[in-house]
Motif scaffolding. Structure first.
Motif, mmCIF file in Angstrom:
data_model
loop_
_atom_site.group_PDB
_atom_site.id
_atom_site.type_symbol
_atom_site.label_atom_id
_atom_site.label_comp_id
_atom_site.label_asym_id
_atom_site.label_seq_id
_atom_site.Cartn_x
_atom_site.Cartn_y
_atom_site.Cartn_z
ATOM 1 N N LEU A 75 9.162 38.604 15.041
ATOM 2 C CA LEU A 75 8.897 39.798 14.229
ATOM 3 C C LEU A 75 7.778 39.539 13.220
ATOM 4 N N LEU A 79 4.375 41.609 13.046
ATOM 5 C CA LEU A 79 4.050 42.296 11.803
ATOM 6 C C LEU A 79 2.734 41.775 11.224
ATOM 7 N N CYS A 85 1.625 48.172 11.906
ATOM 8 C CA CYS A 85 3.032 47.785 11.837
ATOM 9 C C CYS A 85 3.370 47.366 10.414
ATOM 10 N N LEU A 132 10.468 35.948 8.332
ATOM 11 C CA LEU A 132 9.585 37.030 8.743
ATOM 12 C C LEU A 132 8.418 37.199 7.759
#
Lengths: 245, 246
Positions: A75, A79, A85, A132
């Motif tokens: 992710l 991203l 995104c 993340l």
């Protein structure tokens, strides 16, 4: 001399502790002497049940970190590499990151029950946000030249991710993992205390406290700290070895 | 398209300011063109447009279709892969093309027979000097034998003595393979030594202030620099450059 400097912090800490105890500045009932406590740490290891508590907690913490890597890395890459995104989801993620993990207990209890799953799920959720963000930030701020030149050499997106981007992020993965581990320890131990479990250091600490076994309680706290300390040390060594650039 | 590179009425706006003034030129096949120009005249941007990294606002800047090209960025340090050994950095283009280890080793040893290096292939780029790093980038660009080389100050971090040698070597290498090149330089001497044609860019909005043909003999060795012909071209280039910068 080098060792003396390195151990000076520990010596001061123990001296301070000893003074507080011996001078009766803190009631010895609530703060046992360092020697008594350290002796208890040793004897805790001789109890079979204690090892299973230790094992239960470390397993939960490591599982959470593993999930954090598995969920957070892809992710984060996605991203970090897509401006749209990132802009679209940044606010939502920042909001979730701002909710104290402990405030989410009830929700995870409803969803996953009182067993290990809810504890690990909560810790995984919070730590994967850390991974993340670290990775997304790393990908966004990495110099563009490497990926660009690979692209000009004819690399496809798959090759760019595996030959360039992942490597570029690797130092950040280590950083993220260290933070994630600390947070996972906090969440797991707190959930062991308050969601309830039969095995776990958190449960032990509460049990010792209720039974007024204060020396053992401190011993268990020291051990919990010891796990985090050791893991950080291992990661730092691994980082120095594998992230040589 | 029978040229290697064609730039036609190029226009690009940066911060509301026109960078080029209908810039047009072409680089024939098997031909080396060098560019001299003051800072901000859009030399690096031109190479970015040609390679497809940036887009122009109007006009065209194209490489011959189906040609293989390599681009040496001005920022050589940031385009090396510090986690890979020198060997794996140089052979990166081959790896991305899916060439076997044996094929890579073969190509590398062929390349190094023409371009000897004085450092280990197994070391890492960050252990080397800026000049050595630049040489690695140059070798990485050449290993896949491009038809067209775009290079942005490829020798800026090398010491003078080595630069002289590498210029000669690069010229020979390109000629031997009938490759074309567009090379941006900040050294007048380098621009003349490497060029079949030398373009001097004005300040922005950029146009070509002068175009100097350099029918010098090959090889472009150190001895060439002391010849009368070289001196004449060097003086011409310097005069136009100073006019452009004024």
């Amino acid at each position: 001399m080098k060792y003396l400097i390195k151990s000076s912090g520990w010596l001061v800490l123990v001296a301070l502790w000893w003074t507080l105890n011996q001078g009766k500045i803190v009631d010895p009932l609530f703060l046992p002497s360092p020697i008594a406590t350290l002796t208890k740490v040793g004897s805790l290891f001789l109890e079979d049940s204690f090892l299973s508590h230790l094992l239960a907690t470390t397993t939960r913490v490591f599982t959470s970190c593993l999930f954090a890597l598995i969920i957070g890395t892809p992710l984060g890459l996605l991203l970090g590499s897509s401006q749209r995104c990132y802009e679209g989801i940044e606010g939502v993620l920042d909001f979730f990151r701002s909710i104290p993990a402990t405030a989410l207990f009830p929700i995870f209890l409803f969803s996953f029950g009182v067993g290990d799953v809810s504890k690990v799920a909560l810790a995984s959720f919070s730590t994967s946000l850390i991974v993340l963000f670290f990775i997304a930030h790393g990908v966004r701020h990495a110099p563009k030249e490497r990926a660009q030149s690979a692209k000009l050499m004819g690399a496809n997106s798959y090759q760019i991710i595996f030959s360039i981007t992942l490597w570029e992020c690797l130092p950040l993965v280590f950083g993220a993992l260290r933070q994630a581990f600390s947070l996972a320890c906090v969440i797991i131990i707190v959930t062991e205390m308050f969601i309830g479990t039969n095995v776990g250091i958190g449960r032990q600490i509460i049990d010792f406290q209720i039974a007024y076994r204060i020396e053992e309680m401190y011993g268990a706290v020291l051990l919990a700290g010891g796990i985090g300390f050791l893991f950080n040390l291992v990661l730092a060594r691994a980082e120095a070895k594998y992230i040589h650039w | 398209m029978n040229s290697a590179i064609e730039v036609n009425k190029l226009s690009m706006r940066i911060d509301g300011r026109e960078l080029y003034d209908q810039l047009s030129f072409r680089v024939p096949k098997n031909h080396i063109t060098t560019i001299l120009g003051v800072n901000g005249s859009g030399k690096s941007t031109l190479l970015n447009i040609l390679s497809g990294i940036s887009n122009s606002d109007a006009g065209t800047a194209r490489l011959c279709p189906h040609s293989q090209f390599a681009y040496i960025f001005q920022n050589y340090r940031a385009s090396l892969l510090p986690w890979r050994s020198v060997r794996d950095n140089i052979t990166l283009p081959l790896q991305l093309k899916g060439i076997s280890s044996r094929g890579k080793a073969q190509k590398l040893s062929e390349l190094l027979s023409e371009w000897p290096i004085d450092f280990s292939l197994d070391t890492f780029p960050y252990r080397l000097s800026g000049g050595q790093q630049q040489l690695i980038i140059l070798l990485r660009s050449l290993i896949a034998e491009p038809d067209i080389l775009l290079a942005d100050e490829p020798f800026s971090a090398l010491d003078y003595e080595r630069t002289l040698l590498l210029r000669e070597r690069l010229f020979n290498w390109l000629k031997k393979r009938s490759a074309s090149a567009l090379i941006v330089s900040h050294s007048i001497e380098e621009a003349v030594q490497l060029a079949d044609t030398l373009l001097i860019f004005s300040k922005s909005p950029t146009q070509i202030i002068s175009r100097i043909e350099a029918p010098l003999h090959s090889p472009r060795s150190v001895e060439l620099l002391s010849t009368e012909a070289f001196h004449t071209l060097h003086t011409m280039a310097r005069d136009s450059y100073l006019r452009a910068a004024a």
